[in-house]
Design an enzyme around this catalytic site. Structure first.
Site, short mmCIF file in Angstrom:
data_model
loop_
_atom_site.label_atom_id
_atom_site.label_comp_id
_atom_site.label_asym_id
_atom_site.label_seq_id
_atom_site.Cartn_x
_atom_site.Cartn_y
_atom_site.Cartn_z
N LYS A 1 0.84 -1.20 0.00
CA LYS A 1 0.00 0.00 0.00
C LYS A 1 0.87 1.25 0.00
O LYS A 1 1.74 1.42 0.87
CB LYS A 1 -0.92 0.02 1.21
CG LYS A 1 -2.01 -1.02 1.16
CD LYS A 1 -2.91 -0.98 2.39
CE LYS A 1 -3.83 0.22 2.37
NZ LYS A 1 -4.75 0.19 3.53
N PHE B 1 -11.40 6.26 -1.12
CA PHE B 1 -11.90 6.31 0.25
C PHE B 1 -13.29 6.94 0.29
O PHE B 1 -13.44 8.16 0.46
CB PHE B 1 -10.92 7.10 1.12
CG PHE B 1 -9.78 6.27 1.66
CD1 PHE B 1 -9.26 5.22 0.94
CD2 PHE B 1 -9.22 6.57 2.89
CE1 PHE B 1 -8.20 4.46 1.43
CE2 PHE B 1 -8.16 5.82 3.39
CZ PHE B 1 -7.66 4.77 2.66
#
Length: 323
Positions: free
Chosen positions: A133, A179
């Site tokens: 990530k 997100f």
């Protein structure tokens, strides 16, 4: 059939947690972690041994250099949790690279290479079972592009704007994590509203736009919606490639009944009139700058992950002192 079972029939469900017990409960395909989740999990008594092992490893590898000890401890801790999670999930785990490196491509590459070696030492093939990530900065995307060319797969996180999504796809990254909930948070505050109808949720609309753009132009990059606030956000994205969901919302899905219609469909996206976008560094930075929400949430997200990394380092230091 529960809505969780129906969702799994059209979307790969990922557990957004570092708590192994929660992962076992819902049998997701993959799992994701980040510094915030690891900080919470590391304080749970069942995982004390993983923390102590990482501290000892950091002391041995780092020697007298306190910064090196902290770095090796954090990397080993992330890998320790990753290895345990991979005993439970059949797919992959996402392991975060230090957010403090978000504006340094070379340092991000070096850290990823260290994590790759740690996974290999633990008997895990990271090219098959791990996503690294990295924050979706310009520098992070360039680092991910270089890693992907070496067969090391990446999950580009803290993604809030369309420019970030375009640049990630053009770089050939394996997966992105828009997100959803944090986008909603920003708009609720900016527009001083309590909420939106589920199909007008700004986070849902952002992921839908990215998904349709990717499918229309045949990008292979996986879209994984993340950071959900409500069950309705998840239901509106049924059909998305992947969705990473916290245990509490997985529980709601598991107990919810009724039909779950598919909302995102690659065949429908192929028929849409969506022009292709091309971005160089200057246009990427300009487009990101023009989108206040994306600029602010990216910067905030990096700060928050960095802060939780420091908390985790302090916690590990305290464990060391008491060992």
């Amino acid at each position: 059939m529960s809505k969780l079972a129906q969702l799994k029939s059209m979307t790969t469900v990922v557990a957004d947690t570092g708590d192994f017990a929660s992962i076992l409960d819902y049998q997701p395909q993959d799992a994701t972690t980040n510094p915030s989740l690891l900080y919470k999990a590391a304080q749970m008594p069942p995982y004390r041994e993983l923390v102590e092992d990482a501290v000892l490893f950091g002391m041995n590898r780092g020697g007298e250099d306190s910064l090196a000890r902290a770095r090796w401890t954090m990397d080993k801790l992330a890998v320790n949790f990753g290895v345990e999670i991979l005993k439970i999930v059949p797919g992959r785990v996402s392991t975060e690279i230090d957010a403090r490196l978000s504006f340094d491509s070379d340092a991000t590459l070096r850290r990823a290479e260290e994590l790759v070696k740690l996974y290999q030492e633990a008997g895990i093939d990271p090219t098959e079972r791990v996503l690294f990530k990295i924050a979706s900065t310009w520098e992070g995307i360039r680092a991910a592009q270089a890693l992907e060319r070496r067969g090391i797969h990446c999950n580009l996180t803290l993604l809030f704007g369309f420019a970030q999504a375009v640049a990630c796809a053009d770089a050939g990254v394996t997966l992105i994590s828009p997100f959803v909930g944090r986008i909603l948070d920003w708009y609720k505050k900016a527009e001083n509203v309590a909420g939106y109808p589920s199909d007008e949720d700004p986070g849902v609309r952002s992921v839908t736009r990215i998904y349709n753009y990717y499918k229309r132009h045949d990008y292979q990059t996986v879209v994984m919606g993340a950071s959900f606030r409500t069950l309705e956000e998840i239901l509106e994205l049924a059909g998305c490639d992947y969705l990473t969901i916290a245990p509490a919302l997985l529980g709601e899905l598991a107990s919810a009944e009724g039909d779950l219609p598919r909302k995102l469909d690659p065949e429908k996206a192929l028929a849409m009139d969506i022009p292709r976008v091309s971005l160089d560094e200057a246009s990427f930075r300009w487009d990101l700058n023009e989108e206040a929400m994306a600029t602010e949430k990216l910067a905030e997200g990096i700060r928050l992950f960095a802060a939780d990394t420091r908390k985790l380092e302090q916690f590990a230091h305290e464990v060391c002192q008491h060992s």
